[in-house]
Every structure is written in structure tokens, then in C-alpha cells.
Scaffold this motif. Structure first.
Motif, PDB file in Angstrom:
ATOM      1  N   ASN A 213     -37.293  11.564 -16.586  1.00  0.00           N
ATOM      2  CA  ASN A 213     -36.809  10.195 -16.374  1.00  0.00           C
ATOM      3  C   ASN A 213     -37.079   9.314 -17.577  1.00  0.00           C
ATOM      4  O   ASN A 213     -36.270   8.456 -17.932  1.00  0.00           O
ATOM      5  N   GLN A 214     -38.218   9.525 -18.212  1.00  0.00           N
ATOM      6  CA  GLN A 214     -38.606   8.683 -19.351  1.00  0.00           C
ATOM      7  C   GLN A 214     -37.861   9.064 -20.631  1.00  0.00           C
ATOM      8  O   GLN A 214     -37.613   8.213 -21.475  1.00  0.00           O
ATOM      9  N   HIS A 215     -37.470  10.337 -20.755  1.00  0.00           N
ATOM     10  CA  HIS A 215     -36.890  10.784 -22.015  1.00  0.00           C
ATOM     11  C   HIS A 215     -35.385  11.010 -21.951  1.00  0.00           C
ATOM     12  O   HIS A 215     -34.622  10.178 -22.420  1.00  0.00           O
ATOM     13  N   GLN A 216     -34.941  12.099 -21.381  1.00  0.00           N
ATOM     14  CA  GLN A 216     -33.530  12.444 -21.504  1.00  0.00           C
ATOM     15  C   GLN A 216     -32.676  12.056 -20.309  1.00  0.00           C
ATOM     16  O   GLN A 216     -31.478  11.875 -20.448  1.00  0.00           O
ATOM     17  N   GLN A 217     -33.270  12.002 -19.132  1.00  0.00           N
ATOM     18  CA  GLN A 217     -32.547  11.626 -17.912  1.00  0.00           C
ATOM     19  C   GLN A 217     -31.311  12.501 -17.676  1.00  0.00           C
ATOM     20  O   GLN A 217     -30.242  12.008 -17.319  1.00  0.00           O
ATOM     21  N   ARG A 218     -31.471  13.817 -17.864  1.00  0.00           N
ATOM     22  CA  ARG A 218     -30.365  14.750 -17.640  1.00  0.00           C
ATOM     23  C   ARG A 218     -30.255  15.019 -16.140  1.00  0.00           C
ATOM     24  O   ARG A 218     -31.165  15.555 -15.524  1.00  0.00           O
ATOM     25  N   VAL A 219     -29.123  14.648 -15.572  1.00  0.00           N
ATOM     26  CA  VAL A 219     -28.915  14.789 -14.131  1.00  0.00           C
ATOM     27  C   VAL A 219     -29.070  16.246 -13.670  1.00  0.00           C
ATOM     28  O   VAL A 219     -29.724  16.494 -12.655  1.00  0.00           O
ATOM     29  N   PRO A 220     -28.487  17.237 -14.361  1.00  0.00           N
ATOM     30  CA  PRO A 220     -28.660  18.615 -13.884  1.00  0.00           C
ATOM     31  C   PRO A 220     -30.130  19.055 -13.833  1.00  0.00           C
ATOM     32  O   PRO A 220     -30.543  19.756 -12.906  1.00  0.00           O
ATOM     33  N   ILE A 221     -30.921  18.622 -14.787  1.00  0.00           N
ATOM     34  CA  ILE A 221     -32.344  18.969 -14.810  1.00  0.00           C
ATOM     35  C   ILE A 221     -33.063  18.266 -13.664  1.00  0.00           C
ATOM     36  O   ILE A 221     -33.872  18.868 -12.953  1.00  0.00           O
ATOM     37  N   LEU A 222     -32.758  17.002 -13.456  1.00  0.00           N
ATOM     38  CA  LEU A 222     -33.371  16.264 -12.353  1.00  0.00           C
ATOM     39  C   LEU A 222     -33.005  16.884 -11.008  1.00  0.00           C
ATOM     40  O   LEU A 222     -33.833  16.956 -10.100  1.00  0.00           O
ATOM     41  N   ARG A 223     -31.780  17.371 -10.880  1.00  0.00           N
ATOM     42  CA  ARG A 223     -31.377  18.050  -9.636  1.00  0.00           C
ATOM     43  C   ARG A 223     -32.175  19.335  -9.433  1.00  0.00           C
ATOM     44  O   ARG A 223     -32.571  19.659  -8.315  1.00  0.00           O
ATOM     45  N   GLN A 224     -32.368  20.081 -10.515  1.00  0.00           N
ATOM     46  CA  GLN A 224     -33.167  21.310 -10.424  1.00  0.00           C
ATOM     47  C   GLN A 224     -34.605  20.993 -10.009  1.00  0.00           C
ATOM     48  O   GLN A 224     -35.200  21.715  -9.209  1.00  0.00           O
ATOM     49  N   LEU A 225     -35.154  19.946 -10.576  1.00  0.00           N
ATOM     50  CA  LEU A 225     -36.518  19.541 -10.225  1.00  0.00           C
ATOM     51  C   LEU A 225     -36.589  19.119  -8.762  1.00  0.00           C
ATOM     52  O   LEU A 225     -37.548  19.444  -8.062  1.00  0.00           O
ATOM     53  N   GLU A 226     -35.565  18.418  -8.298  1.00  0.00           N
ATOM     54  CA  GLU A 226     -35.520  18.011  -6.902  1.00  0.00           C
ATOM     55  C   GLU A 226     -35.448  19.244  -5.982  1.00  0.00           C
ATOM     56  O   GLU A 226     -36.140  19.322  -4.971  1.00  0.00           O
ATOM     57  N   LYS A 227     -34.632  20.206  -6.366  1.00  0.00           N
ATOM     58  CA  LYS A 227     -34.519  21.441  -5.586  1.00  0.00           C
ATOM     59  C   LYS A 227     -35.857  22.171  -5.531  1.00  0.00           C
ATOM     60  O   LYS A 227     -36.275  22.679  -4.486  1.00  0.00           O
ATOM     61  N   ARG A 228     -36.559  22.205  -6.673  1.00  0.00           N
ATOM     62  CA  ARG A 228     -37.870  22.865  -6.712  1.00  0.00           C
ATOM     63  C   ARG A 228     -38.856  22.121  -5.816  1.00  0.00           C
ATOM     64  O   ARG A 228     -39.693  22.745  -5.148  1.00  0.00           O
ATOM     65  N   ALA A 229     -38.777  20.802  -5.770  1.00  0.00           N
ATOM     66  CA  ALA A 229     -39.657  20.016  -4.897  1.00  0.00           C
ATOM     67  C   ALA A 229     -39.429  20.391  -3.437  1.00  0.00           C
ATOM     68  O   ALA A 229     -40.390  20.556  -2.673  1.00  0.00           O
ATOM     69  N   ILE A 230     -38.178  20.549  -3.056  1.00  0.00           N
ATOM     70  CA  ILE A 230     -37.861  20.953  -1.683  1.00  0.00           C
ATOM     71  C   ILE A 230     -38.444  22.325  -1.393  1.00  0.00           C
ATOM     72  O   ILE A 230     -39.025  22.554  -0.321  1.00  0.00           O
ATOM     73  N   GLU A 231     -38.318  23.239  -2.341  1.00  0.00           N
ATOM     74  CA  GLU A 231     -38.874  24.584  -2.168  1.00  0.00           C
ATOM     75  C   GLU A 231     -40.397  24.535  -2.000  1.00  0.00           C
ATOM     76  O   GLU A 231     -40.953  25.206  -1.134  1.00  0.00           O
ATOM     77  N   LEU A 232     -41.055  23.739  -2.829  1.00  0.00           N
ATOM     78  CA  LEU A 232     -42.520  23.641  -2.744  1.00  0.00           C
ATOM     79  C   LEU A 232     -42.948  23.030  -1.418  1.00  0.00           C
ATOM     80  O   LEU A 232     -43.923  23.485  -0.810  1.00  0.00           O
ATOM     81  N   ARG A 233     -42.227  22.017  -0.977  1.00  0.00           N
ATOM     82  CA  ARG A 233     -42.564  21.394   0.314  1.00  0.00           C
ATOM     83  C   ARG A 233     -42.386  22.377   1.460  1.00  0.00           C
ATOM     84  O   ARG A 233     -43.199  22.426   2.381  1.00  0.00           O
ATOM     85  N   SER A 234     -41.335  23.181   1.411  1.00  0.00           N
ATOM     86  CA  SER A 234     -41.124  24.158   2.496  1.00  0.00           C
ATOM     87  C   SER A 234     -42.193  25.244   2.456  1.00  0.00           C
ATOM     88  O   SER A 234     -42.598  25.749   3.510  1.00  0.00           O
ATOM     89  N   GLN A 235     -42.695  25.590   1.274  1.00  0.00           N
ATOM     90  CA  GLN A 235     -43.801  26.552   1.179  1.00  0.00           C
ATOM     91  C   GLN A 235     -45.059  25.961   1.783  1.00  0.00           C
ATOM     92  O   GLN A 235     -45.798  26.647   2.477  1.00  0.00           O
ATOM     93  N   ASP A 236     -45.294  24.674   1.557  1.00  0.00           N
ATOM     94  CA  ASP A 236     -46.466  23.999   2.133  1.00  0.00           C
ATOM     95  C   ASP A 236     -46.365  23.967   3.651  1.00  0.00           C
ATOM     96  O   ASP A 236     -47.356  24.126   4.345  1.00  0.00           O
ATOM     97  N   ASP A 237     -45.172  23.769   4.177  1.00  0.00           N
ATOM     98  CA  ASP A 237     -44.964  23.745   5.622  1.00  0.00           C
ATOM     99  C   ASP A 237     -45.227  25.110   6.252  1.00  0.00           C
ATOM    100  O   ASP A 237     -45.672  25.196   7.375  1.00  0.00           O
ATOM    101  N   ASP A 238     -44.945  26.172   5.506  1.00  0.00           N
ATOM    102  CA  ASP A 238     -45.136  27.530   6.005  1.00  0.00           C
ATOM    103  C   ASP A 238     -46.614  27.917   6.070  1.00  0.00           C
ATOM    104  O   ASP A 238     -46.989  28.806   6.819  1.00  0.00           O
ATOM    105  N   ASP A 239     -47.440  27.254   5.271  1.00  0.00           N
ATOM    106  CA  ASP A 239     -48.877  27.602   5.223  1.00  0.00           C
ATOM    107  C   ASP A 239     -49.643  27.119   6.409  1.00  0.00           C
ATOM    108  O   ASP A 239     -49.450  26.338   7.159  1.00  0.00           O
TER     109      ASP A 239
END
Length: 75
Positions: free
Chosen positions: A49-75
Motif C-alpha cells: 500500500n505504501q509503495h507500489q499499490q499493485r491491485v493484483p498483488i493486493l488481491r493475492q495478499l487478501e486471498k492469502r489472508a483468507i487462507e490463513l484465517r481458515s487455517q486458524d479456524d480449523d485448529d
């Protein structure tokens, strides 16, 4: 053939700049896929967000956040 620091380095030791400023998109994809904690993920989101603000990268990061949250829910 000794251990070379750049090859033995744990992926969690990479800075957001190292993860997101890789020379090609496949390395960026792999760097995002190896994020295993929310602190690292949030640091990468803030960096992008501070540097390049590339939408595709931000979308990938958002997707990874969802994956991490679902892993936390499984634990």
C-alpha cells in the motif's frame, strides 16, 4: 558445498520488500504463498500500500489472508 546464507534462509526472515520486489511474478507468488502468519502478511500489505499499490498483488495478499484465517479456524 557449504550452506550459503541466501539458500538456507527461512522464508519467514524475508522482509516485505524482499517478498514483493522480486524480479518476476513467479517469485512474488511463491513469496506470498509462503507467508504463514498474519503479522508478516499485514506487514506485506502495508508495504505494498505504501509503495507500489499493485491491485493484483493486493488481491493475492487478501486471498492469502483468507487462507490463513481458515487455517486458524480449523485448529
Amino acid at each position: 558445498m557449504g550452506d550459503t546464507p541466501e539458500y538456507s534462509q527461512d522464508s519467514s526472515d524475508l522482509s516485505p520488500a524482499q517478498r514483493l520486489e522480486a524480479p518476476n511474478t513467479r517469485l512474488i507468488d511463491a513469496s506470498i504463498a509462503t507467508i504463514n502468519d498474519m503479522d508478516t502478511l499485514q506487514a506485506c500489505i502495508a508495504y505494498e500500500n505504501q509503495h507500489q499499490q499493485r491491485v493484483p498483488i493486493l488481491r493475492q495478499l487478501e486471498k492469502r489472508a483468507i487462507e490463513l484465517r481458515s487455517q486458524d479456524d480449523d485448529d
